[in-house]
Scaffold this motif. Structure first.
Motif, PDB file in Angstrom:
ATOM      1  N   UNK A 224      68.010  16.377  20.462  1.00 59.60           N
ATOM      2  CA  UNK A 224      69.163  17.245  20.471  1.00 59.60           C
ATOM      3  C   UNK A 224      70.077  17.407  21.797  1.00 59.60           C
ATOM      4  N   UNK A 225      69.136  17.680  22.875  1.00 58.10           N
ATOM      5  CA  UNK A 225      69.713  17.669  24.081  1.00 58.10           C
ATOM      6  C   UNK A 225      70.439  16.528  24.622  1.00 58.10           C
ATOM      7  N   UNK A 226      69.646  15.406  24.087  1.00 65.37           N
ATOM      8  CA  UNK A 226      70.756  14.137  24.532  1.00 65.37           C
ATOM      9  C   UNK A 226      72.017  14.024  23.938  1.00 65.37           C
ATOM     10  N   UNK A 227      72.123  14.552  22.574  1.00 68.16           N
ATOM     11  CA  UNK A 227      73.372  14.691  21.994  1.00 68.16           C
ATOM     12  C   UNK A 227      74.241  15.352  22.631  1.00 68.16           C
ATOM     13  N   UNK A 228      73.775  16.426  23.141  1.00 68.24           N
ATOM     14  CA  UNK A 228      74.870  17.623  23.677  1.00 68.24           C
ATOM     15  C   UNK A 228      75.285  16.712  25.139  1.00 68.24           C
ATOM     16  N   UNK A 229      74.344  16.118  25.909  1.00 63.33           N
ATOM     17  CA  UNK A 229      74.697  15.583  27.349  1.00 63.33           C
ATOM     18  C   UNK A 229      75.766  14.468  26.983  1.00 63.33           C
ATOM     19  N   UNK A 230      75.334  13.713  25.860  1.00 65.32           N
ATOM     20  CA  UNK A 230      76.076  12.416  25.597  1.00 65.32           C
ATOM     21  C   UNK A 230      77.737  12.796  25.106  1.00 65.32           C
ATOM     22  N   UNK A 231      77.751  13.901  24.822  1.00 62.09           N
ATOM     23  CA  UNK A 231      79.137  14.409  24.399  1.00 62.09           C
ATOM     24  C   UNK A 231      79.911  14.934  25.652  1.00 62.09           C
ATOM     25  N   UNK A 232      79.101  15.610  26.604  1.00 68.98           N
ATOM     26  CA  UNK A 232      79.597  15.961  27.894  1.00 68.98           C
ATOM     27  C   UNK A 232      80.021  14.783  28.619  1.00 68.98           C
ATOM     28  N   UNK A 233      79.223  13.828  28.539  1.00 69.97           N
ATOM     29  CA  UNK A 233      79.461  12.523  29.409  1.00 69.97           C
ATOM     30  C   UNK A 233      80.493  12.013  28.612  1.00 69.97           C
ATOM     31  N   UNK A 234      80.868  11.909  27.563  1.00 72.78           N
ATOM     32  CA  UNK A 234      82.163  11.314  27.120  1.00 72.78           C
ATOM     33  C   UNK A 234      83.410  12.187  27.291  1.00 72.78           C
ATOM     34  N   UNK A 235      83.237  13.515  27.274  1.00 69.66           N
ATOM     35  CA  UNK A 235      84.379  14.299  27.986  1.00 69.66           C
ATOM     36  C   UNK A 235      84.474  14.439  29.411  1.00 69.66           C
ATOM     37  N   UNK A 236      83.564  13.834  29.960  1.00 69.50           N
ATOM     38  CA  UNK A 236      83.716  13.899  31.751  1.00 69.50           C
ATOM     39  C   UNK A 236      83.518  15.365  32.199  1.00 69.50           C
ATOM     40  N   UNK A 237      82.700  16.073  31.340  1.00 70.61           N
ATOM     41  CA  UNK A 237      82.372  17.526  31.894  1.00 70.61           C
ATOM     42  C   UNK A 237      81.089  17.612  32.222  1.00 70.61           C
ATOM     43  N   UNK A 238      80.798  18.351  33.331  1.00 72.08           N
ATOM     44  CA  UNK A 238      79.331  18.592  34.065  1.00 72.08           C
ATOM     45  C   UNK A 238      78.658  19.662  33.068  1.00 72.08           C
ATOM     46  N   UNK A 239      77.296  19.285  33.214  1.00 65.63           N
ATOM     47  CA  UNK A 239      76.711  20.217  32.264  1.00 65.63           C
ATOM     48  C   UNK A 239      75.505  21.010  33.111  1.00 65.63           C
ATOM     49  N   UNK A 240      75.314  22.522  32.725  1.00 58.16           N
ATOM     50  CA  UNK A 240      74.530  23.466  33.584  1.00 58.16           C
ATOM     51  C   UNK A 240      73.177  23.056  32.894  1.00 58.16           C
ATOM     52  N   UNK A 241      72.479  22.435  33.480  1.00 59.60           N
ATOM     53  CA  UNK A 241      71.171  22.087  33.166  1.00 59.60           C
ATOM     54  C   UNK A 241      70.036  23.374  32.800  1.00 59.60           C
ATOM     55  N   UNK A 242      70.289  24.225  33.565  1.00 60.02           N
ATOM     56  CA  UNK A 242      69.188  25.267  33.619  1.00 60.02           C
ATOM     57  C   UNK A 242      69.427  26.218  32.193  1.00 60.02           C
ATOM     58  N   UNK A 243      70.448  26.223  31.878  1.00 60.04           N
ATOM     59  CA  UNK A 243      70.751  27.078  30.460  1.00 60.04           C
ATOM     60  C   UNK A 243      70.487  26.224  29.425  1.00 60.04           C
ATOM     61  N   UNK A 244      70.768  24.790  29.429  1.00 62.72           N
ATOM     62  CA  UNK A 244      70.420  23.867  28.270  1.00 62.72           C
ATOM     63  C   UNK A 244      69.087  23.690  28.260  1.00 62.72           C
ATOM     64  N   UNK A 245      68.195  23.545  29.603  1.00 59.00           N
ATOM     65  CA  UNK A 245      66.918  23.600  29.312  1.00 59.00           C
ATOM     66  C   UNK A 245      66.138  24.992  28.617  1.00 59.00           C
ATOM     67  N   UNK A 246      66.719  25.954  28.982  1.00 56.03           N
ATOM     68  CA  UNK A 246      66.195  27.311  28.397  1.00 56.03           C
ATOM     69  C   UNK A 246      66.497  27.189  26.721  1.00 56.03           C
ATOM     70  N   UNK A 247      67.673  26.580  26.481  1.00 60.14           N
ATOM     71  CA  UNK A 247      67.877  26.614  24.982  1.00 60.14           C
ATOM     72  C   UNK A 247      67.274  25.663  24.342  1.00 60.14           C
ATOM     73  N   UNK A 248      66.841  24.687  24.795  1.00 63.62           N
ATOM     74  CA  UNK A 248      65.960  23.396  24.124  1.00 63.62           C
ATOM     75  C   UNK A 248      64.463  24.064  24.171  1.00 63.62           C
ATOM     76  N   UNK A 249      63.920  24.724  25.192  1.00 63.71           N
ATOM     77  CA  UNK A 249      62.477  25.232  24.998  1.00 63.71           C
ATOM     78  C   UNK A 249      62.382  26.286  24.320  1.00 63.71           C
ATOM     79  N   UNK A 250      63.557  27.027  24.013  1.00 65.77           N
ATOM     80  CA  UNK A 250      63.630  28.133  23.038  1.00 65.77           C
ATOM     81  C   UNK A 250      63.433  27.822  21.419  1.00 65.77           C
ATOM     82  N   UNK A 251      64.421  26.587  21.406  1.00 61.80           N
ATOM     83  CA  UNK A 251      64.242  26.103  20.111  1.00 61.80           C
ATOM     84  C   UNK A 251      62.672  25.529  19.823  1.00 61.80           C
ATOM     85  N   UNK A 252      62.112  24.815  20.791  1.00 62.76           N
ATOM     86  CA  UNK A 252      60.858  24.322  20.703  1.00 62.76           C
ATOM     87  C   UNK A 252      59.807  25.498  20.181  1.00 62.76           C
ATOM     88  N   UNK A 253      59.959  26.596  21.006  1.00 63.41           N
ATOM     89  CA  UNK A 253      58.699  27.167  21.016  1.00 63.41           C
ATOM     90  C   UNK A 253      58.907  28.276  19.796  1.00 63.41           C
TER      91      UNK A 253
END
Ligand code: HEM
Length: 604
Positions: A224-253
């Motif tokens: 799921x995170x890869x999909x988000x990053x892939x979209x950001x890469x396509x759109x030429x946007x930078x990604x704020x990884x700390x909040x993305x990791x926080x969301x990913x691990x919230x989904x997991x836990x």
């Protein structure tokens, strides 16, 4: 609530403000790079290091002179000094006296003291000045500011005594008081009697079959995170990884602990906001100097307090609902409970606990779930954040890591068998946890008098075991500040507190050791492998400097802004176009099978 003292107070000390320790103390920015860098952070001017070295040498010389002058020693009693002069007979008499009045060598020594005044340190993470003091005062010293004092422990033997050998004489102290509002009597803050019962109930829920099943969950969340990053890469946007990791691990836990799909990587809703509000409140309380939350009227009128109470109520109500739903499921199912019991549709820890017939109040169960949610969420997110920061600063490690992942996984989702093969990936996580331990200090309070490192200590001492200091101690590590996964041989055992003799405590040690260590290691290995397989990560141009701040774990002050670019795909073996959609819970992933029968995730 008992004590009102903040447990991560701000303070100033009588050490030169910019005197970095002899062997390059931990820098304020998180930069840990040993000769390699992607060159996106300014270097220090060349002369500064020399000035710091001279200041440091001067300070150490002054300290050595103070120690030699006996400043840290309490004079011996006249009687005992006289005995000492009498040779063997005197030694015998001295020992008798010692047994009689209980005065040992230890009590002739005074713990080194560092005095500070309460004041702001301008956002500096509190464990950094503790490192400087450790280099100056040693493996145990007393830090006093105003009426309050703490023992700071940075010595493996002393840590071993507190955490393992004499663990029953230490409680969670201030930590338990501060976290009570959110975790109640959950496993982390619980006192011994409650802890003993709950630990026995919870540990079996994290059995091997459960952890193996979780690998699939980690893979899908990472995807799921890869999909988000892939979209950001396509759109030429930078990604704020700390909040993305926080969301990913919230989904997991959420899924892993109570089968709840937060889906926070793709949504924002009330419950997600409520969870974060509660987490931030817990962190604020742990760093605040004035416990405003205890002032009766303020508690009711402060908008922040009101928001926190409402958020906590929403989270608690949701947990109560989940417990009720799960109870109904368990009543209807026909599965027999056994050691490795697991419901395939709902493999959560909550389901295991209810099916086990665990006789526990709903409040206790809720406290346990909340504790697992908090313990397993921000920790894993912080590990991933600092791992990717370190990787961006050490491209040679990144390329070695990518080689391993390419050869072990290709495009497959990781399985439990891959965990043994992803050896270098695991070493990268081990090393990241050494440099950025989560949490950076462990908190205890002595329940009885004890002797630590030869010094007597009284009942009621508040103690910080600085894992940060242990993990960067020049006594125990070569190039302690250097990110070097190679320090752990690939054919050696996984480093842990036992084989590193308490110099390395990524998951604590002794009876209160983390129950989720294997879960967390696999989660971070899977996420790292899946991300580096698909992308390259660089600090974004113009990204804010990466500095540390702390609550329960080490956060960045302004996020981890990265430019994420797709890696060129390696040659792909012709595929049989067998595409399957698998649905687990609410997540859908498209898989495909090649001619060798290997199943992989379909390209994004
Ligand atoms: C990389 C991620 C993680 C790290 C670095 C970590 C670290 C730690 C540490 C250092 C402790 C000891 C605290 C102390 O002695 O005061 C601890 C305790 C604990 N952890 Fe973790 N943890 C992680 C993930 C998890 C996960 C995923 C779970 C649950 C699924 C979890 C559940 C717990 C619990 C319940 C305790 C309290 C154990 C007790 O007191 O008996 N942790 N963790």
């Amino acid at each position: 609530m008992a004590s009102t003292t903040a447990f991560f107070p701000s303070f100033r000390f009588p050490v030169p403000s910019n005197a970095k320790a002899r062997l390059a103390s931990a820098p304020r920015s998180g930069t840990i790079s040993c000769g390699f860098s992607n060159g996106r952070e300014p270097e220090e001017p060349p002369g500064l290091k020399d000035v710091q070295r001279i200041l440091e040498e001067k300070r150490r010389a002054e300290l050595a002179a103070r120690i030699a002058s006996g400043e840290f020693s309490v004079p011996q009693s006249r009687l005992r000094s006289a005995f000492r002069r009498l040779g063997p007979v005197g030694k015998f008499l001295d020992e008798m006296l010692e047994r009689w009045v209980g005065v040992g060598d230890a009590q002739r020594l005074k713990i080194p003291q560092a005095k500070g005044s309460i004041g702001a340190v301008g956002g500096q993470a509190f464990f950094i000045p503790l490192y400087e003091l450790f280099i100056t005062y040693g493996g145990i010293f007393r830090l006093t500011f105003g009426p309050k004092s703490f023992l700071i422990v940075s010595d493996p033997e002393i840590a071993k005594r507190i955490l393992r050998d004499n663990a029953q004489d230490y409680s969670k102290g201030i930590l338990a008081e501060i976290l009570e509002f959110v975790m109640g009597k959950g496993l982390i803050p619980a006192d011994y009697d409650v802890w003993k019962v709950r630990r026995k109930a919870i540990v079996p829920a994290l059995h091997q079959k459960y952890v193996a099943k979780m690998i699939g969950l980690f893979g899908k969340a990472s995807y799921g995170l890869c999909e988000k990053l892939d979209k950001a890469a396509s759109d030429g946007e930078d990604s704020e990884m700390e909040s993305l990791f926080s969301r990913m691990t919230l989904d997991v836990i959420g899924k892993a602990v109570f089968n709840y799909n937060f889906d926070s990587l793709t949504h924002d809703n009330g419950i997600i906001e409520a969870v974060y509000t509660v987490l931030r409140e817990a962190e604020m309380r742990s760093t605040s100097l004035i416990p405003t939350w205890e002032i009766p009227i303020w508690k009711d009128i402060s908008p922040r307090q009101k928001k926190a109470s409402q958020a906590l109520k929403l989270v608690n109500d949701t947990l109560d609902d989940l417990i009720a739903i799960c109870k109904r499921m368990v009543e209807q199912e026909e599965l027999q409970f056994h050691e490795e019991y697991m419901n395939e549709q709902d493999p959560s820890i909550l389901h295991f606990l209810l099916a086990s017939g665990d006789d526990v109040s709903s409040k206790q169960l809720r406290d346990d779930l909340m504790t697992l949610l908090i313990a397993g969420h921000e920790t894993s997110a912080a590990v991933l954040t600092w791992t990717f920061y370190l990787l961006s600063k050490n491209p040679h490690v990144m390329s070695k890591l990518q080689d391993e992942v390419d050869s072990v996984l290709g495009d497959r989702l990781p399985t439990i068998e891959d965990m043994k093969k992803l050896k270098y990936t695991t070493r990268v996580i081990n090393e990241s946890l050494r440099l950025y331990p989560q949490p950076p200090v462990l908190i205890r309070r002595s329940l009885d008098d004890d002797i630590l490192g030869g010094f007597p200590i009284k009942r009621g001492e508040d103690i910080f075991i600085s894992v940060w200091n242990l993990h960067r101690s020049p006594k125990h590590w070569t190039d302690p500040d250097c990110f070097n996964p190679e320090r752990w041989p690939l054919d050696g055992p996984n480093p842990n507190e036992i084989n590193q003799n308490f110099s390395y405590l990524p998951f604590g040690g002794g009876q209160r050791k983390c129950v989720g260590d294997m879960f967390a290691t696999f989660e971070t290995v899977v996420a790292t492998a899946m991300l580096v397989r698909r992308f390259n990560f660089q600090m974004a141009l113009g990204a804010p400097p990466v500095e540390m701040t702390t609550g329960a774990t080490i956060h960045t002050t302004e996020g981890l802004l990265m430019t994420v670019t797709r890696r060129p795909q390696p040659p792909i073996i012709p595929k049989l176009e067998t595409r399957t959609q698998i649905v687990n819970g609410d997540e859908t992933v498209t898989l495909q099978e090649d001619q060798q029968g290997e199943v992989s995730v379909a390209p994004l």
